[in-house]
Design a protein around this motif. Sequence first.
Motif, PDB file in Angstrom:
ATOM      1  N   ALA A 633     -12.444 -11.041   8.986  1.00  0.00           N
ATOM      2  CA  ALA A 633     -11.666 -11.248   7.812  1.00  0.00           C
ATOM      3  C   ALA A 633     -11.427 -10.483   6.667  1.00  0.00           C
ATOM      4  N   GLN A 634     -12.922 -10.036   6.838  1.00  0.00           N
ATOM      5  CA  GLN A 634     -13.158  -8.621   5.980  1.00  0.00           C
ATOM      6  C   GLN A 634     -12.010  -7.267   6.999  1.00  0.00           C
ATOM      7  N   ALA A 635     -12.414  -7.355   8.450  1.00  0.00           N
ATOM      8  CA  ALA A 635     -11.953  -6.256   9.448  1.00  0.00           C
ATOM      9  C   ALA A 635     -10.156  -6.348   8.794  1.00  0.00           C
ATOM     10  N   PHE A 636      -9.601  -7.506   8.662  1.00  0.00           N
ATOM     11  CA  PHE A 636      -7.902  -7.909   8.545  1.00  0.00           C
ATOM     12  C   PHE A 636      -7.715  -7.895   7.354  1.00  0.00           C
ATOM     13  N   PHE A 637      -8.623  -7.500   5.914  1.00  0.00           N
ATOM     14  CA  PHE A 637      -8.432  -6.428   5.182  1.00  0.00           C
ATOM     15  C   PHE A 637      -8.451  -5.738   5.788  1.00  0.00           C
ATOM     16  N   LEU A 638      -9.292  -4.848   5.865  1.00  0.00           N
ATOM     17  CA  LEU A 638      -9.407  -3.378   6.798  1.00  0.00           C
ATOM     18  C   LEU A 638      -7.683  -2.931   7.049  1.00  0.00           C
ATOM     19  N   LEU A 639      -8.044  -3.640   8.117  1.00  0.00           N
ATOM     20  CA  LEU A 639      -6.373  -3.039   9.208  1.00  0.00           C
ATOM     21  C   LEU A 639      -5.165  -3.596   8.012  1.00  0.00           C
ATOM     22  N   SER A 640      -4.988  -4.361   6.753  1.00  0.00           N
ATOM     23  CA  SER A 640      -4.085  -4.707   6.256  1.00  0.00           C
ATOM     24  C   SER A 640      -3.339  -3.594   5.130  1.00  0.00           C
ATOM     25  N   GLN A 641      -4.642  -3.698   4.700  1.00  0.00           N
ATOM     26  CA  GLN A 641      -4.209  -3.067   3.169  1.00  0.00           C
ATOM     27  C   GLN A 641      -4.625  -1.702   3.097  1.00  0.00           C
ATOM     28  N   SER A 642      -3.422  -0.505   2.405  1.00  0.00           N
ATOM     29  CA  SER A 642      -2.974   0.476   2.552  1.00  0.00           C
ATOM     30  C   SER A 642      -2.762   0.642   1.725  1.00  0.00           C
ATOM     31  N   ASN A 643      -2.929   1.836  -0.188  1.00  0.00           N
ATOM     32  CA  ASN A 643      -2.271   2.188  -0.775  1.00  0.00           C
ATOM     33  C   ASN A 643      -1.701   3.646   0.105  1.00  0.00           C
ATOM     34  N   PRO A 644       0.066   3.274  -0.648  1.00  0.00           N
ATOM     35  CA  PRO A 644       0.507   4.246  -0.181  1.00  0.00           C
ATOM     36  C   PRO A 644       1.073   5.842  -0.872  1.00  0.00           C
ATOM     37  N   TYR A 645       0.303   5.747  -1.309  1.00  0.00           N
ATOM     38  CA  TYR A 645       0.383   6.961  -2.486  1.00  0.00           C
ATOM     39  C   TYR A 645      -1.296   7.611  -3.114  1.00  0.00           C
ATOM     40  N   ASP A 646      -0.856   9.672  -3.012  1.00  0.00           N
ATOM     41  CA  ASP A 646      -1.979   9.738  -2.766  1.00  0.00           C
ATOM     42  C   ASP A 646      -2.691  10.303  -4.677  1.00  0.00           C
ATOM     43  N   VAL A 647      -3.553   8.597  -4.334  1.00  0.00           N
ATOM     44  CA  VAL A 647      -4.459   9.538  -5.433  1.00  0.00           C
ATOM     45  C   VAL A 647      -5.542   9.210  -5.786  1.00  0.00           C
ATOM     46  N   GLY A 648      -5.937  10.532  -5.376  1.00  0.00           N
ATOM     47  CA  GLY A 648      -7.304  10.773  -4.854  1.00  0.00           C
ATOM     48  C   GLY A 648      -7.835  10.394  -3.622  1.00  0.00           C
ATOM     49  N   VAL A 649      -9.115   9.975  -4.414  1.00  0.00           N
ATOM     50  CA  VAL A 649      -9.721   9.141  -3.515  1.00  0.00           C
ATOM     51  C   VAL A 649     -10.039   7.559  -3.359  1.00  0.00           C
ATOM     52  N   PRO A 650      -8.972   7.207  -2.256  1.00  0.00           N
ATOM     53  CA  PRO A 650      -9.442   5.943  -3.091  1.00  0.00           C
ATOM     54  C   PRO A 650     -10.302   4.923  -2.382  1.00  0.00           C
ATOM     55  N   THR A 651     -10.615   4.166  -3.188  1.00  0.00           N
ATOM     56  CA  THR A 651     -11.609   2.349  -2.274  1.00  0.00           C
ATOM     57  C   THR A 651     -11.412   1.600  -2.460  1.00  0.00           C
TER      58      THR A 651
END
Length: 867
Positions: A633-651
């Motif tokens: 389920a957490q892998a699902f989260f990582l494969l689907s979530q991304s910030n589309p902006y340049d906002v430095g180092v995102p975590t």
Amino acid sequence: MPPSAPSAGRAPPGRGPPDGSTPRRTRRGPRPPCPSRPTSAQLSDPLPRLSDPVPESRVDRPVGPSYARPRSRSRSWTRPRRARPASAVRHRGGSVAAPVRRKPSPGEKGSPISTSTAPPGDPGPAAERRPAATERRRFLTYLLAAPTLTVAARAGLDAAAPATARAAEAAVPARQSTAPAPLLGLPGIPDIVDLGQALQLAGLPTSHLLVLEITAAGRAVLHLPRLEVGQGLTTTVAMMVAEELDARLADVEVPLSDSRPDLLFNQLTGASNSVRTLYDPVRAVAAAARARLVTAAARRWSLPAGTLRTADSAVLAPDGRRAGYGELAVAAADIAVPALPATPKPAEQRRVIGRPTGRIDARDIVTGRAKYAGDLAVPGAVPTVVARPTTINGTLATLDASAARAMPGVLAVVTVPTGVAVLAETFDQALRARDALRTSWHPGPVAALSDADIRQRLRAAHAPFLVPPLLTQYVDGEFDFAFVNHAPMEVLTAIADVRANRAELWFAAQTPIVAQQTIAAELGLPQDAVTVHVVRGGGSFGRRLFYDAALEAARISRAAGRPVKLMWTRNDDMRHGRMRPATHHRVRATYGLGQVLSYEHRAATVTTDFGHGLGEALTAAGFQLEVAGLSVAQAFFLLSQSNPYDVGVPTQVLAEVPLRIPTGSWRSVYSGTVRVADEIMIDELARRFGQDPVAFRRARLRDPAGRAVLDTVARAGRWGRAMPAGQAQGVGYHAENGGRTAYLVELDASEPTQPRVTKAVIAADLGTVINPTGLEAQLTGALIDGISVILQAGNHIDHGAVREGSYGDFHYARQKHSPPVVEIHLLPPSGPPGGAGELGVPAASAAVANAYARATGTGPRSFPINF
């Protein structure tokens, strides 16, 4: 993880009539001429002043040549065109290694044969070209019966992936997952390989098992291994078949396949992935059939195949001779190697794909000919309802059914793990008898919890931020999102006929394979002794990924010793069905010297149940496991979530709080809350920087196509125009599943407790659009979802029970909440199709939240706002 789409009490706009189809509010005003796509230089230009004239080349660009004609924006809801009834032909699939076969019907002749060819040449324009490995597609053609040509698209197991895939309780601790932090300005995991591309790869080995049949009556029948839930998928697939076959759309049938375990991961309807995964195989199988039909006609007339053409479900000779596809089916089935390459058309030759098209089943839907599970009359299946606990997952303590058994029409009362089932001659009699039961219930495992307790546990699950705000400025935000019911228009219904050595079920199934496997295990039967018939569904939004009602119906049928037709009432599904989990988010952005330096997003959620897996038992079990501390389920989260902006180092970090509350994927899954919180924070960062929210986004979007979408919606919506007091505009952007969209809404909050969206402008780029009409419906439905979950719709938990029981108290948007003006601008084709079913929800939700904040001068942190 729903597909895309849409009784009790209401027909909310955007989710549509009981089948889930979406009547379309069309654009208003004259449509400008269709311009060309902007150049890279144009995409990098700064946002022009609102007083500047709007260039036609950057507003309302067409989907394709067939979409270039002027269209009125002032039409009211439109009636789609008539559909043809589905064929009664049934297809039985073979294994991965062997051709699909069926036994000949009485009177039929012939035996299966197979051939393999490698089509030469480029299958399409540059935007859709595949590397040489994927151009080496092979086709198996074999004779199933004398009057039938059946073709299966064979994508070799050694072929490369499609182009889109290349580029419980307090004692249980929360599980956390951290996405690897990319370097400054670099993309996240979904920007390289997203969930949809992973699903495409998973389904590739069985993509050759898709079969198209040309019947002696000249019908093209493609048995679809997906579920139609109102998203218009059958129409989209029929358009692809008609395009490559040069067939009349009215001659194409797309019945739903029964459960086919041989397909493995290829019978899952979800993750906005159906068109993405079917686009290549459907076109390939139709092109292969056309090549054989033309070859058959060439042999009949002793003419070179290259001199013939196809149109209107027929092959035409230069001298005027015509042969319908039905006439050629027998001869075409004998052709081992066609005389023409079996390659799909290039984009410039298309006449169907890209053309706005009404649903092929619209007339059947509005006249009642379309059949849902509740419409089926299976011999002997009796109406059945279930009395359920007073709290979530409670269990039966005592039962006195004497009064119920004595009531007219009552046939049986049986107990099952989920409650007490009442079988009667009519549903009215069953409901009356259910209410006459005398029951007491043990409390469920979360009976001590209410909303405040759950929020406290979610807040406590967060890991601390990695970056302390020591030498930099920062913005912090915390956001709560309530549980939300799926609330499809059609209630859950399942028919089950369980015998000693077999079982047969009928229901709307997004995951029929794992349903078949699970029910077989529950009944102690071999898997092939259980048949699952997939029936169209009236909406889903992720709800029908689970087969709760079917499993319950099978248990009741076994206990009662007779077929049953089980119906969950609206109250059943509201209070005992599945919901989008409640979530809490903490976000911190640090900035300095005019730049965002870091962006940390902590998401805590009641665990989302992915027990359906990728549609079969192996991955369903895998979703309960952890590998190196990372759950699937957490892998699902990582494969689907991304910030589309340049906002430095995102975590990004996901923490799951396991409570025994039934949850499930709700349209857009994690993005529906994660990206909404992100977009609210982007607005707040823009204010800190003293910049316009659209300009701030545009300067930081990594995707040039995303900037084009944002530009389009800003110009078309006249972003920044003066608004009366208490009214404001808001914008939201989201990219996922191979597509990108921006929503701009205008909201009137003069009465803060009765806010209303008065106008919406939507821009979207989804690569090649098969049916613009269907896409517009999806984007409009997402708008209504966003209005609902941000302003008013959610579920309360009171001492382990769901407070809401019907549409009367679950405040999903009504017609009066729908904006009277909706404009949709589709950008021209830019590559293979993207997924549309879930794309719009995060952007629409964020736009509404941001508009409300600007209109009221507040910073809402808990959603829905009026709850």
